[in-house]
Design an enzyme around this catalytic site. Structure first.
Site, short mmCIF file in Angstrom:
data_model
loop_
_atom_site.label_atom_id
_atom_site.label_comp_id
_atom_site.label_asym_id
_atom_site.label_seq_id
_atom_site.Cartn_x
_atom_site.Cartn_y
_atom_site.Cartn_z
N GLY A 55 1.00 -1.35 -0.18
CA GLY A 55 0.16 0.09 -0.01
C GLY A 55 1.00 1.41 0.13
O GLY A 55 1.98 1.19 -0.75
N GLU A 56 0.40 1.96 0.71
CA GLU A 56 1.23 3.38 0.95
C GLU A 56 1.66 3.66 2.47
O GLU A 56 0.64 3.63 3.34
CB GLU A 56 0.48 4.65 0.31
CG GLU A 56 1.26 5.68 -0.11
CD GLU A 56 2.24 5.59 -1.14
OE1 GLU A 56 2.10 4.92 -2.02
OE2 GLU A 56 3.47 5.86 -0.78
N SER A 57 2.86 3.28 2.71
CA SER A 57 3.07 3.05 4.05
C SER A 57 2.93 4.49 4.98
O SER A 57 2.41 4.31 6.05
CB SER A 57 4.72 2.82 4.29
OG SER A 57 5.54 3.51 3.72
N CYS A 93 6.29 -5.14 0.44
CA CYS A 93 6.46 -3.82 -0.04
C CYS A 93 6.01 -3.03 1.28
O CYS A 93 6.94 -2.92 1.94
CB CYS A 93 5.59 -3.78 -1.26
SG CYS A 93 6.18 -2.35 -2.03
N ARG A 116 12.27 4.13 1.10
CA ARG A 116 10.86 4.02 0.37
C ARG A 116 11.31 4.33 -1.12
O ARG A 116 12.00 5.35 -1.36
CB ARG A 116 9.89 4.88 0.71
CG ARG A 116 9.54 4.64 2.20
CD ARG A 116 8.46 5.59 2.84
NE ARG A 116 7.20 5.59 1.93
CZ ARG A 116 6.68 6.67 1.63
NH1 ARG A 116 6.96 7.86 1.86
NH2 ARG A 116 5.64 6.65 0.67
N ILE A 144 6.52 -2.51 -7.43
CA ILE A 144 5.53 -1.55 -7.59
C ILE A 144 5.97 -0.23 -6.70
O ILE A 144 5.59 -0.46 -5.36
CB ILE A 144 4.12 -2.01 -7.43
CG1 ILE A 144 3.61 -3.04 -8.41
CG2 ILE A 144 3.37 -0.78 -7.67
CD1 ILE A 144 2.14 -3.77 -8.16
N ARG A 145 6.66 0.68 -7.28
CA ARG A 145 7.17 1.72 -6.39
C ARG A 145 7.79 0.89 -5.13
O ARG A 145 7.55 1.33 -3.76
CB ARG A 145 5.74 2.90 -6.03
CG ARG A 145 5.38 3.50 -7.22
CD ARG A 145 4.40 4.60 -6.63
NE ARG A 145 5.23 5.68 -6.03
CZ ARG A 145 4.64 6.33 -5.08
NH1 ARG A 145 3.84 5.99 -4.56
NH2 ARG A 145 5.50 7.16 -4.50
N HIS A 180 5.87 -7.99 -4.54
CA HIS A 180 4.41 -8.52 -4.58
C HIS A 180 4.00 -10.06 -4.84
O HIS A 180 3.52 -10.19 -5.91
CB HIS A 180 3.44 -7.53 -5.23
CG HIS A 180 3.22 -6.32 -4.56
ND1 HIS A 180 2.35 -5.83 -3.45
CD2 HIS A 180 4.01 -5.12 -5.02
CE1 HIS A 180 2.54 -4.65 -3.25
NE2 HIS A 180 3.60 -4.08 -4.06
N GLU A 182 1.76 -11.90 -3.93
CA GLU A 182 0.32 -11.95 -4.02
C GLU A 182 0.00 -11.70 -5.59
O GLU A 182 -1.40 -12.24 -5.77
CB GLU A 182 -0.29 -11.56 -3.10
CG GLU A 182 -0.46 -9.94 -3.19
CD GLU A 182 0.62 -9.15 -2.99
OE1 GLU A 182 1.84 -9.51 -2.53
OE2 GLU A 182 0.60 -7.94 -3.05
N1 GLN Z 1 5.77 3.04 -2.29
C1 GLN Z 1 5.03 2.47 -1.16
C2 GLN Z 1 5.52 3.13 0.15
O1 GLN Z 1 6.54 3.93 0.04
C3 GLN Z 1 5.16 1.12 -1.21
C4 GLN Z 1 4.52 0.43 -2.50
C5 GLN Z 1 3.64 -0.77 -2.39
O2 GLN Z 1 3.33 -1.41 -1.41
N2 GLN Z 1 3.47 -1.38 -3.56
O3 GLN Z 1 4.95 2.69 0.99
#
Ligand code: GLN
Length: 211
Positions: A55-57, A93, A116, A144-145, A180, A182
């Site tokens: 997600g987005e931490s 992630c 990050r 992913i990012r 990821h 999953e």
């Molecule tokens: N860019 C997200 C973060 O810094 C991590 C991305 C992800 O979980 N796919 O939290």
């Protein structure tokens, strides 16, 4: 039977459910997945293993953070649970970021430094066939990012690497992956989580409710 707590803050939660189901079928093990949303969910439902999706931490820290700061209290309760019981955990992630840098005032769950968005922006997301010493085979890595491990403390082992660079680390029963699993058809890491959870049950001291 294995009981898995799945943190329902963000990320591909239903993909994790599918991977866990597939892994349980493969291992021929009955599985119960508990969806965890609040501190109370964690306290009331001690599990053998946990999954902390991506997600987005930054957002996850806000929405799942301490209750006195407006969060659900899920993350601090989970971290305490992990520290007290030694339950197994898989963080993917952003989940890996939170395990390495919990920011709850306690010790990191996995002593590794992680940065990050270390490959760049969304457009720099990529896929790569990676190597996993933990699974003893290659694995389709979906990044992913993604974050990047900057350093790994003694005792932490490489669970997966991409071109020689660690992209997954393991510390005892705790596994942090910067990709990821999953989002692939390969449930190897989820199967690892279930088998390690079945191997030896966690200790007997779950976090007590502060009610
Ligand atoms: N860019 C997200 C973060 O810094 C991590 C991305 C992800 O979980 N796919 O939290």
């Amino acid at each position: 039977m294995v009981e898995v707590g799945l943190c329902m803050i963000q990320g591909a939660r239903h993909a994790h459910i599918r991977a866990l189901d597939n892994a349980a079928k493969h291992l021929n093990s009955p599985l119960v997945i508990h969806e965890l949303r609040t501190r109370e969910d964690v306290v009331k439902t001690p599990c053998d293993a946990y999954v902390l999706p991506g997600g987005e931490s930054t957002v996850m820290r806000l929405t799942g953070g301490a209750e006195d700061k407006g969060g659900s209290g899920l993350l601090p309760a989970l971290f305490e649970q992990l520290r007290h019981t030694g339950a197994a955990v898989l963080g993917t992630c952003a989940g890996a970021i939170l395990l390495c840098d919990p920011q709850d005032g306690g010790e990191p769950l996995i002593p590794a430094r992680i940065g990050r968005n270390a490959y760049g922006r969304q457009v720099d997301s990529f896929q790569s066939l990676i190597e996993s010493p933990l699974l003893s085979r290659s694995f389709p890595g979906v990044f992913i990012r993604a974050p990047r491990f900057e350093s790994i403390s003694t005792g932490v082992e490489v669970a997966a690497s991409n071109g020689g660079e660690p992209v997954g680390v393991i510390s005892g029963r705790r596994l942090a992956l910067t990709f990821h699993p999953e989002l692939t058809e390969d449930f190897g890491f989820h199967a690892w989580l279930l088998s390690i959870a079945m191997d030896s049950p966690p200790g007997p001291s779950p976090v007590k409710s502060e009610a």
